[in-house]
Design a protein around this motif. Structure first.
Motif, PDB file in Angstrom:
ATOM      1  N   LYS A  41      59.795  40.327  42.857  1.00 29.73           N
ATOM      2  CA  LYS A  41      59.197  41.079  43.955  1.00 29.73           C
ATOM      3  C   LYS A  41      57.712  41.325  43.683  1.00 29.73           C
ATOM      4  CE  LYS A  41      59.645  45.298  46.633  1.00 29.73           C
ATOM      5  NZ  LYS A  41      60.306  46.581  46.793  1.00 29.73           N
ATOM      6  N   HIS A  42      57.390  41.754  42.484  1.00 33.18           N
ATOM      7  CA  HIS A  42      55.993  42.020  42.114  1.00 33.18           C
ATOM      8  C   HIS A  42      55.130  40.774  42.251  1.00 33.18           C
ATOM      9  CE1 HIS A  42      52.451  43.093  39.787  1.00 33.18           C
ATOM     10  NE2 HIS A  42      52.692  42.058  39.006  1.00 33.18           N
ATOM     11  N   TYR A  43      55.582  39.659  41.669  1.00 38.85           N
ATOM     12  CA  TYR A  43      54.792  38.426  41.721  1.00 38.85           C
ATOM     13  C   TYR A  43      54.664  37.901  43.155  1.00 38.85           C
ATOM     14  CZ  TYR A  43      54.483  38.009  36.651  1.00 38.85           C
ATOM     15  OH  TYR A  43      54.192  38.210  35.315  1.00 38.85           O
ATOM     16  N   ASN A  44      55.734  37.985  43.937  1.00 38.76           N
ATOM     17  CA  ASN A  44      55.663  37.531  45.336  1.00 38.76           C
ATOM     18  C   ASN A  44      54.708  38.396  46.155  1.00 38.76           C
ATOM     19  OD1 ASN A  44      57.374  35.332  45.075  1.00 38.76           O
ATOM     20  ND2 ASN A  44      59.204  36.508  45.587  1.00 38.76           N
ATOM     21  N   GLU A  45      54.727  39.711  45.931  1.00 38.99           N
ATOM     22  CA  GLU A  45      53.844  40.607  46.679  1.00 38.99           C
ATOM     23  C   GLU A  45      52.377  40.444  46.278  1.00 38.99           C
ATOM     24  OE1 GLU A  45      55.538  44.467  46.026  1.00 38.99           O
ATOM     25  OE2 GLU A  45      57.056  44.193  47.586  1.00 38.99           O
ATOM     26  N   GLN A  47      51.019  37.606  45.152  1.00 42.26           N
ATOM     27  CA  GLN A  47      50.589  36.213  45.261  1.00 42.26           C
ATOM     28  C   GLN A  47      49.397  36.032  46.194  1.00 42.26           C
ATOM     29  OE1 GLN A  47      51.249  33.487  43.592  1.00 42.26           O
ATOM     30  NE2 GLN A  47      49.877  32.298  44.865  1.00 42.26           N
ATOM     31  N   HIS A  48      49.401  36.692  47.358  1.00 45.94           N
ATOM     32  CA  HIS A  48      48.290  36.525  48.301  1.00 45.94           C
ATOM     33  C   HIS A  48      46.989  37.086  47.727  1.00 45.94           C
ATOM     34  CE1 HIS A  48      49.317  40.685  49.353  1.00 45.94           C
ATOM     35  NE2 HIS A  48      48.112  40.780  49.866  1.00 45.94           N
ATOM     36  N   LEU A  49      47.061  38.162  46.937  1.00 48.36           N
ATOM     37  CA  LEU A  49      45.858  38.705  46.305  1.00 48.36           C
ATOM     38  C   LEU A  49      45.293  37.747  45.265  1.00 48.36           C
ATOM     39  CD1 LEU A  49      47.043  42.399  45.790  1.00 48.36           C
ATOM     40  CD2 LEU A  49      45.471  41.539  47.529  1.00 48.36           C
ATOM     41  N   VAL A  50      46.178  37.152  44.500  1.00 50.53           N
ATOM     42  CA  VAL A  50      45.758  36.182  43.488  1.00 50.53           C
ATOM     43  C   VAL A  50      45.133  34.965  44.162  1.00 50.53           C
ATOM     44  CG1 VAL A  50      46.578  34.627  41.666  1.00 50.53           C
ATOM     45  CG2 VAL A  50      47.479  36.953  41.805  1.00 50.53           C
ATOM     46  N   GLN A  51      45.733  34.523  45.256  1.00 52.01           N
ATOM     47  CA  GLN A  51      45.206  33.372  45.998  1.00 52.01           C
ATOM     48  C   GLN A  51      43.809  33.664  46.525  1.00 52.01           C
ATOM     49  OE1 GLN A  51      46.554  30.373  46.155  1.00 52.01           O
ATOM     50  NE2 GLN A  51      44.884  29.561  47.374  1.00 52.01           N
ATOM     51  N   GLU A  52      43.618  34.851  47.105  1.00 48.52           N
ATOM     52  CA  GLU A  52      42.299  35.235  47.611  1.00 48.52           C
ATOM     53  C   GLU A  52      41.272  35.272  46.483  1.00 48.52           C
ATOM     54  OE1 GLU A  52      42.434  38.893  49.806  1.00 48.52           O
ATOM     55  OE2 GLU A  52      43.899  38.098  51.229  1.00 48.52           O
ATOM     56  N   LYS A  53      41.661  35.823  45.358  1.00 49.64           N
ATOM     57  CA  LYS A  53      40.757  35.896  44.207  1.00 49.64           C
ATOM     58  C   LYS A  53      40.378  34.491  43.742  1.00 49.64           C
ATOM     59  CE  LYS A  53      40.562  37.352  39.423  1.00 49.64           C
ATOM     60  NZ  LYS A  53      41.358  37.647  38.267  1.00 49.64           N
ATOM     61  N   ASN A  54      41.358  33.600  43.665  1.00 47.42           N
ATOM     62  CA  ASN A  54      41.093  32.224  43.245  1.00 47.42           C
ATOM     63  C   ASN A  54      40.151  31.523  44.229  1.00 47.42           C
ATOM     64  OD1 ASN A  54      42.743  32.550  41.034  1.00 47.42           O
ATOM     65  ND2 ASN A  54      44.497  31.522  41.953  1.00 47.42           N
ATOM     66  N   GLU A  55      40.388  31.700  45.514  1.00 51.17           N
ATOM     67  CA  GLU A  55      39.530  31.084  46.527  1.00 51.17           C
ATOM     68  C   GLU A  55      38.109  31.624  46.441  1.00 51.17           C
ATOM     69  OE1 GLU A  55      41.508  31.681  50.261  1.00 51.17           O
ATOM     70  OE2 GLU A  55      43.111  30.268  49.767  1.00 51.17           O
ATOM     71  N   TYR A  56      37.960  32.923  46.207  1.00 50.76           N
ATOM     72  CA  TYR A  56      36.640  33.522  46.057  1.00 50.76           C
ATOM     73  C   TYR A  56      35.919  32.941  44.839  1.00 50.76           C
ATOM     74  CZ  TYR A  56      33.025  36.873  44.846  1.00 50.76           C
ATOM     75  OH  TYR A  56      31.827  37.435  44.494  1.00 50.76           O
ATOM     76  N   THR A  57      36.638  32.838  43.725  1.00 50.75           N
ATOM     77  CA  THR A  57      36.052  32.302  42.497  1.00 50.75           C
ATOM     78  C   THR A  57      35.620  30.856  42.688  1.00 50.75           C
ATOM     79  OG1 THR A  57      37.413  33.786  41.164  1.00 50.75           O
ATOM     80  CG2 THR A  57      36.475  31.886  40.042  1.00 50.75           C
ATOM     81  N   ILE A  58      36.456  30.067  43.329  1.00 48.76           N
ATOM     82  CA  ILE A  58      36.112  28.663  43.593  1.00 48.76           C
ATOM     83  C   ILE A  58      34.875  28.587  44.486  1.00 48.76           C
ATOM     84  CG2 ILE A  58      36.876  26.567  44.792  1.00 48.76           C
ATOM     85  CD1 ILE A  58      39.734  27.267  43.743  1.00 48.76           C
ATOM     86  N   SER A  59      34.821  29.397  45.523  1.00 48.57           N
ATOM     87  CA  SER A  59      33.664  29.406  46.425  1.00 48.57           C
ATOM     88  C   SER A  59      32.391  29.792  45.683  1.00 48.57           C
ATOM     89  CB  SER A  59      33.884  30.374  47.583  1.00 48.57           C
ATOM     90  OG  SER A  59      34.928  29.924  48.395  1.00 48.57           O
ATOM     91  N   LYS A  60      32.499  30.783  44.809  1.00 52.39           N
ATOM     92  CA  LYS A  60      31.343  31.245  44.046  1.00 52.39           C
ATOM     93  C   LYS A  60      30.820  30.127  43.144  1.00 52.39           C
ATOM     94  CE  LYS A  60      31.819  34.123  40.580  1.00 52.39           C
ATOM     95  NZ  LYS A  60      32.072  35.301  39.757  1.00 52.39           N
ATOM     96  N   HIS A  61      31.732  29.428  42.447  1.00 57.00           N
ATOM     97  CA  HIS A  61      31.321  28.329  41.568  1.00 57.00           C
ATOM     98  C   HIS A  61      30.764  27.151  42.364  1.00 57.00           C
ATOM     99  CE1 HIS A  61      32.527  30.078  37.802  1.00 57.00           C
ATOM    100  NE2 HIS A  61      33.718  30.379  38.294  1.00 57.00           N
ATOM    101  N   LYS A  62      31.349  26.894  43.525  1.00 58.27           N
ATOM    102  CA  LYS A  62      30.858  25.801  44.374  1.00 58.27           C
ATOM    103  C   LYS A  62      29.445  26.101  44.854  1.00 58.27           C
ATOM    104  CE  LYS A  62      31.845  23.240  48.592  1.00 58.27           C
ATOM    105  NZ  LYS A  62      32.615  23.202  49.818  1.00 58.27           N
ATOM    106  N   LEU A  63      29.215  27.340  45.271  1.00 57.63           N
ATOM    107  CA  LEU A  63      27.890  27.741  45.729  1.00 57.63           C
ATOM    108  C   LEU A  63      26.862  27.624  44.601  1.00 57.63           C
ATOM    109  CD1 LEU A  63      26.132  28.857  48.001  1.00 57.63           C
ATOM    110  CD2 LEU A  63      26.814  31.153  47.286  1.00 57.63           C
TER     111      LEU A  63
END
Length: 92
Positions: A41-45, A47-63
């Motif tokens: 339950k914890h990991y499923n709940e 997951q979307h926060l982790v995904q957002e964080k990963n996308e932000y980090t990728i965007s920051k490195h790409k920029l």
């Protein structure tokens, strides 16, 4: 407490049941304990926060990469223009 090893966020599939667990392997004296903590339950709940964080980090490195690349391109263009100018004026 004796030695222990932790394995966080382990995906298990037992039959049709899927679980995400943390596994602790603990050694105390001559005994070995395997502890499974169901955190599905914890990991499923989270997951979307982790995904957002990963996308932000990728965007920051790409920029940062694109800025660096733009700087290098501009530097190369300026260097090339400087060399061409020197060659042109050396003719006279």
């Amino acid at each position: 407490m004796g030695n222990s090893i932790q394995f966080p966020c382990v995906n298990l599939e037992i039959g049709a049941t899927k679980k995400i667990v943390d596994i602790d392997v603990v050694k105390e004296e001559s005994h070995l304990y395997l502890i499974l903590i169901d955190l599905t339950k914890h990991y499923n709940e989270s997951q979307h926060l982790v995904q957002e964080k990963n996308e932000y980090t990728i965007s920051k490195h790409k920029l940062a990469y694109e800025r660096g690349l733009s700087f290098v391109k501009e530097e190369f263009k300026n260097k090339k223009a400087q060399i061409c100018s020197q060659r042109f004026w050396s003719i006279f």
